[in-house]
Design a protein around this motif. Structure first.
Motif, PDB file in Angstrom:
ATOM      1  N   THR A  32       0.783  -1.279   0.068  1.00 54.84           N
ATOM      2  CA  THR A  32      -0.238  -0.035  -0.057  1.00 54.84           C
ATOM      3  C   THR A  32       0.835   1.284   0.029  1.00 54.84           C
ATOM      4  O   THR A  32       0.610   2.108  -0.780  1.00 54.84           O
ATOM      5  N   VAL A  36       0.907   4.862  -2.001  1.00 50.71           N
ATOM      6  CA  VAL A  36       0.641   6.150  -1.632  1.00 50.71           C
ATOM      7  C   VAL A  36       2.046   6.891  -2.121  1.00 50.71           C
ATOM      8  O   VAL A  36       1.797   8.198  -2.531  1.00 50.71           O
ATOM      9  N   HIS A  57       0.378  -6.755  -5.225  1.00 51.77           N
ATOM     10  CA  HIS A  57      -0.702  -6.747  -4.721  1.00 51.77           C
ATOM     11  C   HIS A  57      -1.693  -7.921  -5.093  1.00 51.77           C
ATOM     12  O   HIS A  57      -1.982  -8.543  -4.565  1.00 51.77           O
ATOM     13  N   TYR A  79     -12.830  -0.191  -4.236  1.00 53.45           N
ATOM     14  CA  TYR A  79     -11.746   0.788  -3.768  1.00 53.45           C
ATOM     15  C   TYR A  79     -12.441   2.247  -4.104  1.00 53.45           C
ATOM     16  O   TYR A  79     -12.059   3.204  -3.503  1.00 53.45           O
ATOM     17  N   TYR A  85     -13.448  -0.631   1.921  1.00 54.09           N
ATOM     18  CA  TYR A  85     -12.180  -0.765   1.642  1.00 54.09           C
ATOM     19  C   TYR A  85     -11.782   0.721   0.878  1.00 54.09           C
ATOM     20  O   TYR A  85     -10.702   1.374   1.081  1.00 54.09           O
ATOM     21  N   ARG A  86     -12.796   1.331   0.286  1.00 52.53           N
ATOM     22  CA  ARG A  86     -12.557   2.945  -0.121  1.00 52.53           C
ATOM     23  C   ARG A  86     -12.411   3.632   1.146  1.00 52.53           C
ATOM     24  O   ARG A  86     -11.316   4.563   0.981  1.00 52.53           O
ATOM     25  N   THR A  88     -11.198   2.821   3.932  1.00 50.05           N
ATOM     26  CA  THR A  88      -9.796   2.692   4.401  1.00 50.05           C
ATOM     27  C   THR A  88      -8.801   3.363   3.545  1.00 50.05           C
ATOM     28  O   THR A  88      -7.788   4.073   4.013  1.00 50.05           O
ATOM     29  N   TYR A  89      -8.879   3.350   2.221  1.00 47.85           N
ATOM     30  CA  TYR A  89      -7.824   3.633   1.454  1.00 47.85           C
ATOM     31  C   TYR A  89      -8.055   5.247   1.505  1.00 47.85           C
ATOM     32  O   TYR A  89      -6.983   6.251   1.426  1.00 47.85           O
ATOM     33  N   GLU A  90      -8.918   5.940   1.538  1.00 44.51           N
ATOM     34  CA  GLU A  90      -9.406   7.400   1.244  1.00 44.51           C
ATOM     35  C   GLU A  90      -8.808   7.861   2.909  1.00 44.51           C
ATOM     36  O   GLU A  90      -8.280   8.993   2.748  1.00 44.51           O
ATOM     37  N   LEU A  96      -6.617   7.651  -2.976  1.00 37.87           N
ATOM     38  CA  LEU A  96      -5.701   6.322  -3.065  1.00 37.87           C
ATOM     39  C   LEU A  96      -6.430   5.476  -3.687  1.00 37.87           C
ATOM     40  O   LEU A  96      -6.115   4.802  -4.513  1.00 37.87           O
ATOM     41  N   GLY A  97      -7.896   5.351  -3.335  1.00 39.49           N
ATOM     42  CA  GLY A  97      -8.763   4.585  -3.902  1.00 39.49           C
ATOM     43  C   GLY A  97      -8.733   4.300  -5.430  1.00 39.49           C
ATOM     44  O   GLY A  97      -8.625   3.357  -5.860  1.00 39.49           O
ATOM     45  N   HIS A 100      -5.257   3.453  -7.044  1.00 39.27           N
ATOM     46  CA  HIS A 100      -5.200   1.932  -7.083  1.00 39.27           C
ATOM     47  C   HIS A 100      -6.092   1.451  -7.865  1.00 39.27           C
ATOM     48  O   HIS A 100      -5.833   0.401  -8.738  1.00 39.27           O
TER      49      HIS A 100
END
Length: 112
Positions: A32, A36, A57, A79, A85-86, A88-90, A96-97, A100
């Motif tokens: 991850t 980033v 990944h 994502y 999931y979205r 978490t990434y955001e 980031l979502g 990715h």
């Protein structure tokens, strides 16, 4: 009972030890962080370094589930669509979502 982690999460099992789960978490975090760094540096999603991160990944995911092209792209869709999931990434980095997601779609179309 609703499934908060998407339509494929029922395919996952976790019979791993605490130590194994900690290793998985560390490995996933390292992957991850490559996304980033690419996002923060303005590296295009189709750049070799980011496409290599997608390969890592995919290989990571393949330890637990062997996704087809469409299934892997469906995971990537989670994502950017409303999902844990979205979120978490955001929470890690704005955009980031989507970054990715874009990288996965490019890689999946070329490699799966």
């Amino acid at each position: 009972m609703s499934n908060q982690f998407g339509m494929y999460s029922e395919q996952y099992t976790n019979d791993y030890s605490k130590e194994q789960n900690e290793q998985f978490t560390a490995a996933f975090d390292a992957i991850t962080q490559q996304f980033v760094a690419g996002l923060n540096e303005g590296v295009p999603a189709d750049a070799a370094s980011i496409q290599d991160a997608v390969r890592q990944h995919y290989e990571f995911c393949s330890q637990f589930w062997k996704p087809t092209r469409e299934a892997y792209k469906s995971l990537a869709l989670s994502y950017i669509m409303p999902s844990p999931y979205r979120d978490t990434y955001e929470g890690i980095a704005k955009g980031l979502g989507k970054y990715h997601y874009d990288a996965i779609v490019i890689w999946a179309d070329k490699n799966l």
